[in-house]
Design an enzyme around this catalytic site. Structure first.
Site, short mmCIF file in Angstrom:
data_model
loop_
_atom_site.label_atom_id
_atom_site.label_comp_id
_atom_site.label_asym_id
_atom_site.label_seq_id
_atom_site.Cartn_x
_atom_site.Cartn_y
_atom_site.Cartn_z
N ASP A 128 42.06 44.04 33.05
CA ASP A 128 41.48 42.72 32.86
C ASP A 128 42.56 41.66 33.05
O ASP A 128 43.67 41.80 32.51
CB ASP A 128 40.88 42.61 31.45
CG ASP A 128 40.14 41.31 31.24
OD1 ASP A 128 38.96 41.24 31.62
OD2 ASP A 128 40.73 40.36 30.69
N ASN A 183 40.90 29.55 35.41
CA ASN A 183 39.88 28.87 36.21
C ASN A 183 39.73 27.41 35.79
O ASN A 183 39.59 26.52 36.64
CB ASN A 183 38.54 29.59 36.07
CG ASN A 183 38.28 30.58 37.18
OD1 ASN A 183 38.91 30.52 38.23
ND2 ASN A 183 37.36 31.49 36.97
N ASP A 217 39.76 32.64 42.44
CA ASP A 217 39.39 33.68 43.40
C ASP A 217 40.63 34.26 44.09
O ASP A 217 40.73 35.47 44.30
CB ASP A 217 38.43 33.13 44.46
CG ASP A 217 37.04 32.83 43.90
OD1 ASP A 217 36.77 33.24 42.75
OD2 ASP A 217 36.25 32.19 44.61
N GLU A 255 36.56 39.32 35.98
CA GLU A 255 38.00 39.49 36.18
C GLU A 255 38.47 40.89 35.83
O GLU A 255 39.66 41.12 35.61
CB GLU A 255 38.78 38.46 35.35
CG GLU A 255 38.68 38.62 33.86
CD GLU A 255 37.51 37.86 33.23
OE1 GLU A 255 37.61 37.52 32.04
OE2 GLU A 255 36.51 37.61 33.93
#
Length: 205
Positions: free
Chosen positions: A59, A67, A76, A103
């Site tokens: 993770d 983000n 991304d 993620e």
């Protein structure tokens, strides 16, 4: 001849659609559907061999903060970079690397002992950190980091594949609760001490 050419084109398109149906569009690694199928296959192989099976669940730490700070386009790009590290480290043909969701990434490592899986996970963790992707809102470090859960089973294990997956996920959760940017091995892992893992040589070696 025209008919044969048309058939070839149709077959090629069908193969491409099949490939795409198992691929994560963002990162280029396999998707959750493919991972689930391969886990069933790997588990069946485990029952027929004396070799261990290991799983990794990874993770990206504080990814929502990333983000929010840098935007989804940059997020991304960070996911693609992390996926590339995982595939570079786990490069055997029999290994499966997949985007598990959001993620999270997961990997299936046939013939890989607990200690080998731990070492590979540590390589992934270190190499993601070495990318030095700035993350100044992280609570862990000033760069992007990952936490990885590891679980293994030996051929004589009486657990099911879903249980092994749960153990890897619980190890990941433990790592998240322990400060992140860490590799945690499920204490219930019962893989044989040695596996048959032979990594392909790195380019140029």
């Amino acid at each position: 001849q025209d008919f044969d050419a048309l058939l070839d084109r149709i077959n090629a398109q069908a193969e491409e659609l099949k490939r795409l149906s198992f691929e994560d569009a963002l990162t280029g690694v396999k998707n959750r559907r493919y991972f689930d199928e391969q886990l069933r296959t790997a588990w069946a192989m485990l029952q027929r061999t004396n070799q261990p099976l290991s799983l990794l669940i990874l993770d990206v730490d504080d990814f929502k903060r990333y983000n929010d700070r840098y935007g989804h386009q940059q997020g991304d790009a960070a996911l693609r970079a992390a996926a590339q590290v995982v595939t570079d480290v786990l490069r055997r043909a029999v290994d499966t690397v997949a985007r598990y969701g959001g993620e999270e990434f997961a990997a299936i490592l046939p013939g890989t002992s607990t200690e080998d899986a731990r070492a590979l996970a540590e390589r992934v963790r270190a190499e993601v950190m070495a990318l030095s992707l700035t993350h100044d809102t992280s609570k862990v470090a000033n760069v992007v980091t990952v936490t990885i859960g590891v679980a293994s089973a030996g051929a004589r294990s009486d657990m099911e594949a879903e249980e092994l997956l749960r153990l890897a996920d619980e190890a990941l959760y433990t790592g998240k609760q322990s400060g992140k940017n860490i590799v945690v091995v499920a204490p219930e892992s019962c893989a044989a001490e040695t596996g048959i893992r032979e990594d392909e040589a790195s380019p140029g070696t």
